[in-house]
Motif scaffolding. Structure first.
Motif, short mmCIF file in Angstrom:
data_model
loop_
_atom_site.label_atom_id
_atom_site.label_comp_id
_atom_site.label_asym_id
_atom_site.label_seq_id
_atom_site.Cartn_x
_atom_site.Cartn_y
_atom_site.Cartn_z
N ARG A 2 -8.24 1.73 -14.90
CA ARG A 2 -9.16 1.21 -13.88
C ARG A 2 -8.37 0.68 -12.68
NH1 ARG A 2 -13.84 -3.55 -14.26
NH2 ARG A 2 -14.66 -3.17 -12.16
N GLU A 3 -7.24 0.03 -12.96
CA GLU A 3 -6.40 -0.46 -11.87
C GLU A 3 -5.91 0.70 -11.01
OE1 GLU A 3 -3.60 -2.53 -9.38
OE2 GLU A 3 -5.53 -2.97 -10.30
N LEU A 4 -5.52 1.80 -11.66
CA LEU A 4 -5.06 2.96 -10.90
C LEU A 4 -6.19 3.54 -10.07
CD1 LEU A 4 -2.96 5.04 -10.12
CD2 LEU A 4 -3.39 6.25 -12.28
N ASP A 153 -1.90 13.77 -8.35
CA ASP A 153 -1.06 14.48 -9.33
C ASP A 153 -0.73 13.56 -10.50
OD1 ASP A 153 -0.96 16.95 -8.18
OD2 ASP A 153 1.07 16.75 -7.38
N ALA A 154 -0.32 12.32 -10.18
CA ALA A 154 0.03 11.37 -11.23
C ALA A 154 -1.17 11.04 -12.10
CB ALA A 154 0.60 10.09 -10.60
N LEU A 155 -2.33 10.85 -11.47
CA LEU A 155 -3.55 10.59 -12.21
C LEU A 155 -3.87 11.75 -13.14
CD1 LEU A 155 -5.98 8.70 -12.62
CD2 LEU A 155 -7.07 9.79 -10.66
N PHE A 158 -1.59 11.85 -16.43
CA PHE A 158 -1.99 10.98 -17.54
C PHE A 158 -3.28 11.48 -18.20
CE2 PHE A 158 0.39 7.90 -14.77
CZ PHE A 158 1.50 7.84 -15.59
N GLN A 159 -4.17 12.01 -17.39
CA GLN A 159 -5.43 12.51 -17.96
C GLN A 159 -5.21 13.75 -18.81
OE1 GLN A 159 -7.89 12.93 -14.47
NE2 GLN A 159 -8.68 10.84 -14.65
N GLN A 160 -4.22 14.57 -18.46
CA GLN A 160 -3.91 15.73 -19.30
C GLN A 160 -3.27 15.31 -20.61
OE1 GLN A 160 -1.67 18.74 -17.16
NE2 GLN A 160 -3.05 18.66 -15.39
N LEU A 161 -2.54 14.18 -20.59
CA LEU A 161 -1.96 13.66 -21.83
C LEU A 161 -3.04 13.14 -22.76
CD1 LEU A 161 1.09 11.72 -20.35
CD2 LEU A 161 1.21 13.73 -21.81
N ASP A 162 -4.05 12.52 -22.20
CA ASP A 162 -5.15 11.96 -23.01
C ASP A 162 -6.46 12.13 -22.25
OD1 ASP A 162 -6.91 10.59 -24.57
OD2 ASP A 162 -5.72 8.76 -24.71
N ARG A 227 -7.56 16.88 -0.51
CA ARG A 227 -7.77 16.82 -1.95
C ARG A 227 -8.44 15.50 -2.28
NH1 ARG A 227 -3.05 16.80 -6.55
NH2 ARG A 227 -4.40 17.02 -8.39
N ARG A 228 -9.57 15.55 -2.98
CA ARG A 228 -10.36 14.34 -3.21
C ARG A 228 -10.56 14.02 -4.69
NH1 ARG A 228 -15.49 15.87 0.15
NH2 ARG A 228 -16.22 13.82 -0.57
N SER A 229 -10.01 14.83 -5.57
CA SER A 229 -10.16 14.60 -7.00
C SER A 229 -8.91 15.05 -7.74
CB SER A 229 -11.38 15.37 -7.53
OG SER A 229 -11.41 15.38 -8.95
N ALA A 230 -8.58 14.33 -8.82
CA ALA A 230 -7.45 14.73 -9.66
C ALA A 230 -7.73 16.04 -10.38
CB ALA A 230 -7.15 13.63 -10.68
#
Length: 373
Positions: A2-4, A153-155, A158-162, A227-230
Motif C-alpha cells: 500500500r505504501e508503494l 517495472d518494480a511494482l 513484485f506482483q509477478q513474484l506473488d 504507461r499508467r499501469s504495472a
C-alpha cells in the motif's frame, strides 16, 4: 504494497508541481521498493531470490532504484538534477501553481556528483551506497528511462513474484483532479473564501483512497506513450513489439549531423564490436554516439561520412567487406590506434548495450519517421 501504491500515485501528481516535489516522491517510491526487496523477499527467500532477481530484467530495475534509495537516504548532499525533465504537457488548469505535467527521466550515473555515490574504500559491501549490484542495475536498467516506467517495472516485479500483491481493480475516476461544483470538469480550490476576499493561492486536489486498489494512473493530459499501469508493458517494450518497422527504418536512414568523428573503439572480450565518438555539425553538434561496426558500414554505404582526425587532416572511413570498416592512411588503418572507450560516459559499451536494450532511447539518436508516416 500500500505504501508503494501511495508513493506511485503521489509521484504522478507531483509531476504537476516542481522538480523538488517530484524528487521527494520518487525517493519515497525507491524506499518502498527497497523495503519490499530486502526486508520482505530477500529475508524470506535468501540466495534463491537474489539469484532470480539478478536474472530478471525487472529485478535489475528494482536494484537500480535501490541505488537511489541508498544515496538519497545517506548522501551528505542533495543531488538537484536527479530527475531530468524531458517533456511538458499542458494541464487544463487556470490558476494552479503550474499548468504543466512534466515527464521526468532518471539522470545518468556519470552525471551524479561524487558526494552522492562515493563511499570510503574500507566500507563493507553492505554499507556501500553504490554497491556493485545496485550500480549495475541503475546503469543498465534505470538511467535515462522515464521515472514512471521504472517504478511500474518494480511494482510489476513484485506482483509477478506473488500475484496476491495485485490489488483489486480501481473504481472509475471521472476527473483526474478535484471535480467542479459548476460546469467545468476541473476545479481549483482557493485557500480563502472568494466571496469575501481574493484568494492568495489555489490548491489542486487529487482523488483520495486510490492506494487501496491496483495502480492505474489518472488521465492528466496523457499521451499514447504514457504507461499508467504495472500490467502494461513499458513503452519501449511496446515500441519493440508494435513498431519494429520504426526501428528498422531508423537504421536505414543516415544519422543526424553532417558527419560523425570516430574517437574510440568498443572492445569486448578482445574483439572490436563498434566505435563511438561525437557528432560534427548541426543539428546536434558535440553529441556523443555509439554504434556497432556493421551499422557504421551500412551508413557509409548510403553516403554518410565517418572520419578520424590525423592532425589537421580528416581521414574518412570506408567499407572493408563483411560489415567491417577501415580508415586507411599510408596503407595503415588509423582505427587500430584509437583508444578503448573504457567507461567513458556516453561512449562506452554499457551505453551501446543500454541503447540496444531500450529501442526508444536508440531512436532518439537517429532520425526516424513519426507514427503518422
Amino acid at each position: 504494497m500500500r505504501e508503494l501504491r501511495r508513493a506511485v500515485e503521489a509521484y504522478w501528481y507531483a509531476t504537476m508541481e516542481d522538480p523538488e516535489a517530484a524528487a521527494l516522491e520518487a525517493r519515497r517510491v525507491a524506499s518502498a521498493v527497497n523495503i519490499l526487496d530486502e526486508t520482505v523477499f530477500l529475508n524470506a527467500h535468501g540466495d534463491a531470490y537474489r539469484s532470480y532477481r539478478a536474472r530478471n530484467p525487472l529485478g535489475k530495475v528494482a536494484m537500480g532504484l535501490e541505488l537511489i534509495r541508498n544515496c538519497e537516504e545517506h548522501s551528505p548532499i542533495i543531488f538537484e538534477n536527479l530527475l531530468v525533465p524531458k517533456a511538458y504537457f499542458g494541464v487544463p488548469l487556470t490558476k494552479a501553481p503550474t499548468r504543466t505535467r512534466v515527464v521526468y527521466e532518471w539522470a545518468r550515473y556519470s552525471d551524479m556528483p561524487d558526494e552522492y555515490v562515493r563511499v570510503d574504500s574500507s566500507a563493507t559491501e553492505r554499507a556501500k551506497r553504490a554497491r556493485a549490484e545496485a550500480l549495475d542495475g541503475y546503469r543498465k536498467s534505470v538511467e535515462q528511462r522515464p521515472v514512471v516506467d521504472t517504478i511500474l517495472d518494480a511494482l510489476s516485479f513484485f506482483q509477478q513474484l506473488d500475484p496476491q500483491l495485485v490489488a483489486g481493480a480501481p473504481p472509475v475516476v471521472r476527473w483526474a483532479l478535484a471535480e467542479s461544483t459548476g460546469l467545468e470538469p476541473y476545479a481549483e480550490v482557493p485557500d480563502t473564501d472568494p466571496r469575501t476576499e481574493l484568494p492568495t493561492a489555489y490548491l489542486v486536489y487529487r482523488p483520495m483512497g486510490m492506494d487501496q486498489y491496483e495502480v492505474f494512473l489518472s488521465d492528466i493530459a496523457c499521451r499514447p506513450r504514457d504507461r499508467r499501469s504495472a500490467q502494461w508493458p513499458a513503452w519501449e517494450t511496446t515500441v519493440t513489439k508494435r513498431k519494429v518497422g520504426l526501428l528498422q527504418q531508423a537504421k536505414s536512414r543516415n544519422p543526424p549531423g553532417t558527419a560523425r568523428e570516430v574517437l574510440y573503439q568498443l572492445i569486448e572480450n578482445g574483439n572490436v564490436i563498434g566505435f563511438s565518438g561525437r557528432v560534427e555539425g548541426p543539428p546536434t553538434p558535440g553529441d556523443s554516439w555509439v554504434e556497432r561496426t556493421r551499422q557504421i558500414a551500412n551508413d557509409i554505404g548510403r553516403g554518410y561520412r565517418y572520419f578520424v582526425r590525423l592532425g589537421k587532416i580528416s581521414v574518412p572511413l570506408q567499407q572493408d567487406g563483411n560489415g567491417s570498416v577501415a580508415a586507411t592512411s599510408d596503407n595503415h588503418d588509423l582505427l587500430c590506434e584509437l583508444p578503448d572507450a573504457g567507461a567513458g560516459p556516453g561512449t562506452d559499451i554499457s551505453r551501446l548495450k543500454l541503447l540496444e536494450e531500450n529501442p526508444d532511447l536508440y531512436l532518439t539518436t537517429r532520425p526516424h519517421p513519426t507514427a503518422s508516416e
